[in-house]
Design a protein around this motif. Structure first.
Motif, PDB file in Angstrom:
ATOM      1  N   ALA A 143      19.384  28.364  32.348  1.00 19.79           N
ATOM      2  CA  ALA A 143      20.534  27.477  32.122  1.00 19.79           C
ATOM      3  C   ALA A 143      20.876  27.396  30.638  1.00 19.79           C
ATOM      4  CB  ALA A 143      20.234  26.075  32.670  1.00 19.79           C
ATOM      5  N   ASP A 144      19.858  27.466  29.789  1.00 18.27           N
ATOM      6  CA  ASP A 144      20.086  27.379  28.345  1.00 18.27           C
ATOM      7  C   ASP A 144      20.876  28.589  27.842  1.00 18.27           C
ATOM      8  OD1 ASP A 144      18.638  25.006  28.354  1.00 18.27           O
ATOM      9  OD2 ASP A 144      16.744  25.995  27.917  1.00 18.27           O
ATOM     10  N   ILE A 145      20.474  29.774  28.274  1.00 17.87           N
ATOM     11  CA  ILE A 145      21.188  30.965  27.784  1.00 17.87           C
ATOM     12  C   ILE A 145      22.596  31.041  28.391  1.00 17.87           C
ATOM     13  CG2 ILE A 145      20.118  32.542  29.478  1.00 17.87           C
ATOM     14  CD1 ILE A 145      20.943  33.506  25.884  1.00 17.87           C
ATOM     15  N   ILE A 146      22.743  30.554  29.635  1.00 16.51           N
ATOM     16  CA  ILE A 146      24.103  30.451  30.204  1.00 16.51           C
ATOM     17  C   ILE A 146      24.980  29.574  29.303  1.00 16.51           C
ATOM     18  CG2 ILE A 146      25.471  29.487  32.122  1.00 16.51           C
ATOM     19  CD1 ILE A 146      23.057  30.162  33.977  1.00 16.51           C
ATOM     20  N   THR A 147      24.414  28.463  28.880  1.00 17.29           N
ATOM     21  CA  THR A 147      25.157  27.492  28.072  1.00 17.29           C
ATOM     22  C   THR A 147      25.553  28.091  26.715  1.00 17.29           C
ATOM     23  OG1 THR A 147      23.920  25.739  29.162  1.00 17.29           O
ATOM     24  CG2 THR A 147      25.085  25.140  27.137  1.00 17.29           C
ATOM     25  N   ILE A 148      24.630  28.795  26.115  1.00 23.83           N
ATOM     26  CA  ILE A 148      24.934  29.430  24.820  1.00 23.83           C
ATOM     27  C   ILE A 148      26.027  30.481  24.992  1.00 23.83           C
ATOM     28  CG2 ILE A 148      23.976  30.967  23.031  1.00 23.83           C
ATOM     29  CD1 ILE A 148      21.286  29.411  23.425  1.00 23.83           C
ATOM     30  N   HIS A 149      25.868  31.315  25.990  1.00 19.89           N
ATOM     31  CA  HIS A 149      26.849  32.377  26.229  1.00 19.89           C
ATOM     32  C   HIS A 149      28.240  31.799  26.477  1.00 19.89           C
ATOM     33  CE1 HIS A 149      28.160  36.371  27.670  1.00 19.89           C
ATOM     34  NE2 HIS A 149      28.898  35.670  28.510  1.00 19.89           N
ATOM     35  N   GLU A 150      28.251  30.704  27.243  1.00 19.14           N
ATOM     36  CA  GLU A 150      29.514  30.103  27.684  1.00 19.14           C
ATOM     37  C   GLU A 150      30.261  29.414  26.549  1.00 19.14           C
ATOM     38  OE1 GLU A 150      28.655  26.972  30.341  1.00 19.14           O
ATOM     39  OE2 GLU A 150      30.383  27.324  31.644  1.00 19.14           O
ATOM     40  N   THR A 151      29.496  28.891  25.575  1.00 19.08           N
ATOM     41  CA  THR A 151      30.136  28.068  24.540  1.00 19.08           C
ATOM     42  C   THR A 151      30.313  28.830  23.225  1.00 19.08           C
ATOM     43  OG1 THR A 151      27.971  27.214  23.885  1.00 19.08           O
ATOM     44  CG2 THR A 151      29.233  25.902  25.473  1.00 19.08           C
ATOM     45  N   TRP A 152      29.777  30.004  23.147  1.00 20.00           N
ATOM     46  CA  TRP A 152      29.860  30.765  21.892  1.00 20.00           C
ATOM     47  C   TRP A 152      31.285  31.281  21.670  1.00 20.00           C
ATOM     48  CZ3 TRP A 152      28.260  31.509  17.322  1.00 20.00           C
ATOM     49  CH2 TRP A 152      28.488  32.712  16.620  1.00 20.00           C
ATOM     50  N   ASN A 153      31.797  31.003  20.490  1.00 23.06           N
ATOM     51  CA  ASN A 153      33.141  31.445  20.149  1.00 23.06           C
ATOM     52  C   ASN A 153      33.077  32.408  18.977  1.00 23.06           C
ATOM     53  OD1 ASN A 153      35.738  31.869  19.439  1.00 23.06           O
ATOM     54  ND2 ASN A 153      36.211  29.718  18.962  1.00 23.06           N
ATOM     55  N   GLY A 182      34.395  32.080  10.098  1.00 27.38           N
ATOM     56  CA  GLY A 182      33.059  32.085   9.512  1.00 27.38           C
ATOM     57  C   GLY A 182      31.942  32.315  10.493  1.00 27.38           C
ATOM     58  N   ALA A 183      32.282  32.750  11.704  1.00 29.57           N
ATOM     59  CA  ALA A 183      31.254  32.929  12.726  1.00 29.57           C
ATOM     60  C   ALA A 183      30.322  34.073  12.368  1.00 29.57           C
ATOM     61  CB  ALA A 183      31.907  33.198  14.086  1.00 29.57           C
ATOM     62  N   ASN A 184      29.044  33.912  12.732  1.00 26.92           N
ATOM     63  CA  ASN A 184      28.108  35.017  12.639  1.00 26.92           C
ATOM     64  C   ASN A 184      28.512  36.085  13.656  1.00 26.92           C
ATOM     65  OD1 ASN A 184      26.234  33.891  10.717  1.00 26.92           O
ATOM     66  ND2 ASN A 184      25.645  32.430  12.322  1.00 26.92           N
ATOM     67  N   ASP A 185      27.933  37.267  13.484  1.00 28.22           N
ATOM     68  CA  ASP A 185      28.134  38.320  14.476  1.00 28.22           C
ATOM     69  C   ASP A 185      27.642  37.875  15.846  1.00 28.22           C
ATOM     70  OD1 ASP A 185      29.186  40.029  12.718  1.00 28.22           O
ATOM     71  OD2 ASP A 185      27.437  41.372  12.567  1.00 28.22           O
ATOM     72  N   LYS A 186      26.453  37.312  15.808  1.00 27.42           N
ATOM     73  CA  LYS A 186      25.819  36.799  17.025  1.00 27.42           C
ATOM     74  C   LYS A 186      25.391  35.378  16.735  1.00 27.42           C
ATOM     75  CE  LYS A 186      22.940  40.492  16.628  1.00 27.42           C
ATOM     76  NZ  LYS A 186      21.861  41.445  16.996  1.00 27.42           N
ATOM     77  N   PRO A 187      25.287  34.536  17.736  1.00 25.99           N
ATOM     78  CA  PRO A 187      24.842  33.156  17.460  1.00 25.99           C
ATOM     79  C   PRO A 187      23.410  33.129  16.937  1.00 25.99           C
ATOM     80  CG  PRO A 187      25.104  33.524  19.844  1.00 25.99           C
ATOM     81  CD  PRO A 187      25.644  34.736  19.148  1.00 25.99           C
ATOM     82  N   LYS A 188      23.205  32.327  15.906  1.00 22.36           N
ATOM     83  CA  LYS A 188      21.843  32.074  15.434  1.00 22.36           C
ATOM     84  C   LYS A 188      21.304  30.851  16.174  1.00 22.36           C
ATOM     85  CE  LYS A 188      18.885  30.807  11.574  1.00 22.36           C
ATOM     86  NZ  LYS A 188      18.681  30.601  10.144  1.00 22.36           N
ATOM     87  N   VAL A 189      20.238  31.052  16.931  1.00 23.57           N
ATOM     88  CA  VAL A 189      19.645  29.995  17.760  1.00 23.57           C
ATOM     89  C   VAL A 189      18.306  29.587  17.160  1.00 23.57           C
ATOM     90  CG1 VAL A 189      18.774  29.428  20.066  1.00 23.57           C
ATOM     91  CG2 VAL A 189      20.750  30.969  19.814  1.00 23.57           C
ATOM     92  N   VAL A 190      18.123  28.278  16.962  1.00 21.04           N
ATOM     93  CA  VAL A 190      16.865  27.773  16.402  1.00 21.04           C
ATOM     94  C   VAL A 190      16.196  26.814  17.387  1.00 21.04           C
ATOM     95  CG1 VAL A 190      15.793  26.487  14.508  1.00 21.04           C
ATOM     96  CG2 VAL A 190      17.800  27.949  14.067  1.00 21.04           C
ATOM     97  N   LEU A 191      14.982  27.129  17.763  1.00 23.88           N
ATOM     98  CA  LEU A 191      14.138  26.193  18.520  1.00 23.88           C
ATOM     99  C   LEU A 191      13.413  25.327  17.508  1.00 23.88           C
ATOM    100  CD1 LEU A 191      12.508  25.095  20.958  1.00 23.88           C
ATOM    101  CD2 LEU A 191      11.048  27.123  20.790  1.00 23.88           C
ATOM    102  N   ALA A 192      13.698  24.013  17.539  1.00 29.11           N
ATOM    103  CA  ALA A 192      13.152  23.114  16.515  1.00 29.11           C
ATOM    104  C   ALA A 192      12.248  22.064  17.140  1.00 29.11           C
ATOM    105  CB  ALA A 192      14.301  22.430  15.759  1.00 29.11           C
ATOM    106  N   TRP A 193      10.985  22.088  16.747  1.00 29.96           N
ATOM    107  CA  TRP A 193      10.027  21.082  17.204  1.00 29.96           C
ATOM    108  C   TRP A 193      10.509  19.688  16.779  1.00 29.96           C
ATOM    109  CZ3 TRP A 193       6.956  17.278  15.120  1.00 29.96           C
ATOM    110  CH2 TRP A 193       5.900  16.805  15.908  1.00 29.96           C
ATOM    111  N   ALA A 194      10.217  18.684  17.587  1.00 30.54           N
ATOM    112  CA  ALA A 194      10.583  17.304  17.255  1.00 30.54           C
ATOM    113  C   ALA A 194       9.473  16.374  17.702  1.00 30.54           C
ATOM    114  CB  ALA A 194      11.888  16.937  17.949  1.00 30.54           C
TER     115      ALA A 194
END
Lengths: 325, 325, 325
Positions: C153-163, C168-180
């Motif tokens: 579901a997460d990768i679906i969401t990224i794919h769906e919302t990436w513009n 100034g967009a990157n070539d590909k989305p930069k995704v960061v998993l951030a501990w909290a």
């Protein structure tokens, strides 16, 4: 219909009762309406009648049903904003409600009062936040202050069983809400809601409405405006056609079980004052404490018939919601 | 069929087994029969196999299913009449059962014995009152003294797997119900019911039936009339084609776990006395206490096959009920 | 598809995301596929999103659904072989899984780690035994080490919302998993699984992937191979398009909550380092502990959208399984 939390969501009781009885006559006529629609039933408190009747109503309309017993899951929801959630609540109602709204076309919610803080309970904060954040139509399955599916079933039952041609009949049925004893402190939701519906039914010319309770057990005025208030049970019952027996804890001394005079349990002796009244109760009923076994097992009891009508009140509400999806 | 609580509700086991196997061959042939019919499953005790198999059976027939886990809801029911309900029970079975009957076309009920008072358990008071007050057909999902859906699945399994052409085969299968050890005091419902079905199957000429148990573990005679009773396990097993392994607590010293001689766990050593017998158990089974792992994981075990047949026994019963609605 | 427990069961993420989005566009197009097929959902641990979304996904495909909350039933399963079952476990997983497989065409299983013994949890012994003995296709509803329906579901969401056309967009989305931060010791299942999916998505050229965590919170290398690892949150966030916020307990000092420097809660201050990043979380989220309310209630939050996509990830998996039944 986008919301069903009180009688204020119903333009005309008379028409709504007619709709429900048409469904009772023809339960499966609208199965296309619910096709591929999903009802989510969310219980923060236990339920027997409400759960089964609402589930069956949805199935009759062709809907799918998903049940969530959040009370059993230990899924404690946070309702306050601006709180650092480092305690026992695992999810905020903002997210929980919004997520459930993603998977369901209509949601039902049951959420009892805590009976600790009157202002908090009567603000319906939890219920209102759920409605706000879930973003889909919501049916109350009983909230802190009202139980409208029950009250709707009650007026259906009165309308259905009233015989104006009976010898000595009143013009309109005289309906009495009569307080009765209990061992536990119960919410005011059922009597509030019943009063509210009966006051509106009275305004629509359908019934005459009286409330009888001991001193200290007066309900909040918002719900009883237009009702005749009695403290003498025998006077209240005189000429009654329907008696609605129910316990509730005090609104004034909020959530308390106050002392009360003897003689508030409903039994055959008291029926003598009435116009051979039919006796109603929302169930579950404490036998021989609220209501005598002789009434419950006799010809004057409508309690099972009334419970059966929970199905049609739920189906009428769901149908009205499906029509506007 | 209006009621399914014991083998006495079944005119012919042979015919009923045929019906079930016809459903197994063609599970979805009767989906119109259940259209808009609702099965309510009421559990006063936990259930895995019974719940899933009965739910699936109803779905195969096109029914809707609503499950109520009353054991989880703290919905304590009063069963005694004439009691002032000022204690912990929240609703009388008269109302609770009648209300569930309002929303369901058929009800299933599971209600275990308390194993405290033999007379009370064997009166099936709770179950019979539920049947009386709900006013719709009822399927037993296991009561205090019987588990008929299990026993029906058991005879289906024996009938289905019996090969009369096997070299050295008996005329009819020799079936042995063999007591086995356990750490808890278990009801007699499964062995009572199995014995009752096997005695009737024997009367219909389908099998030969023997019961083996240690002294003190004799079942009530009502259930075992016609069975051969053995206290020596090896003699009982000699020439057996099917062994039904099961623990139960004492009927005589009611609900007690009595001492017993060594050697009652079923294992491969004991299989040597048999006619390469198939081994059955209703599950859940305590491995290496009631029944050895070597049997359960070997070619003689029928336990999973038998559990699978729970589906067809339930479907045959529901079909017979739907046909008379 | 016969099994869905990790990204390794998916030949191409790109194609699978396309399949899911096709279902989102047309949810009810495959209802014949699930006709008379039954999905059993088995929960050893509580579930809200997973249960509702998977149930709805199955309904969309025309399936029946049966839910078993084994955690609520006290149905303790034995997993060790060769144990004399004279203790508290009531049934062996060999029988329990095999029986559930008799009644269901596909099973879903949720089973959390105990966080006591790393080797035991990471062996996925319980999950693997269930898969082995049930003998039908199995969908992971979250296991000890992975939550693949969430990650999908997460990768679906990224794919769906990436513009990609954004200024100034990157070539590909930069995704960061951030501990909290969190107050409880949580499993590594969600971050393991997210990392595993993102590493594969990176290999497929879909994204760039970075993981940021304090010292001591490194995930197992099997899941993070190919990811850029950062210990400085600000550096990790620089230029990020998506931030996936999540707490987990230590893998190295297994199951422990270690001390960590201030500043790991995600808030608007930290968003300044990013490329106006969208913020994700699997939910439930602890507000103002893991993630600030200002983000959750603001325009950068995708958490509800992401939860909504759980439906389509589940539906794509079930569809792929139904096609091979």
């Amino acid at each position: 219909m986008k919301l069903f939390t009180s009688v204020h969501d119903v333009p005309s009781i008379k028409q709504f009762v007619k709709d429900a009885l048409a469904l009772k006559a023809n339960p499966y006529a609208h199965q296309d309406l619910g096709k591929n629609k999903t009802l989510g039933l969310v219980f923060m408190n236990p339920s027997l009648r409400t759960r089964l009747s609402t589930q069956k109503a949805a199935l009759n309309l062709g809907m799918n049903v998903m049940v969530m017993n959040l009370d059993k899951e230990g899924w404690a929801l946070e309702t306050q904003d601006g709180v650092v959630m480092n305690g026992s609540t695992v999810e905020h109602i903002r997210e929980a409600a919004a997520v459930m709204g993603q998977y369901c076309d209509i949601l039902g919610l049951r959420s009892f009062p805590k009976l600790q803080n009157r202002e908090e309970d009567y603000s319906e904060d939890f219920f209102n936040k759920f409605v706000k954040y879930c973003a889909v139509p919501v049916v109350s399955l009983e909230s802190a202050t009202r139980h409208p599916l029950q009250s709707f079933a009650d007026i259906i039952t009165i309308h259905e069983t009233w015989n104006p041609l009976r010898v000595g009949a009143n013009d309109k049925p005289k309906v009495v809400l009569a307080w009765a004893p209990h061992v536990k402190a119960l919410p005011q939701a059922v009597p509030n809601s019943f009063a509210e519906w009966m006051c509106k039914a009275q305004a629509e010319g359908m019934i005459d409405f009286t409330i009888a309770q001991p001193e200290g057990y007066e309900l909040a005025e918002d719900f009883t405006l237009g009702a005749k208030i009695e403290y003498n049970l025998e006077e209240a019952l005189t000429g009654a056609d329907y008696i609605y027996v129910k316990n509730w804890s005090s609104y004034k001394e909020y959530g308390k079980v106050l002392t009360y005079p003897d003689g508030w349990m409903m039994n055959n002796d008291k029926l003598k004052f009435t116009n051979d009244a039919k006796v109603m109760h929302c169930l579950p009923v404490r036998r021989d404490l609220e209501l005598s076994s002789e009434i419950l097992d006799g010809p004057n009891s409508l309690v099972i018939h009334e419970a059966g009508n929970r199905l049609w009140s739920a189906q009428a509400v769901l149908k009205a919601m499906l029509e506007e999806l």
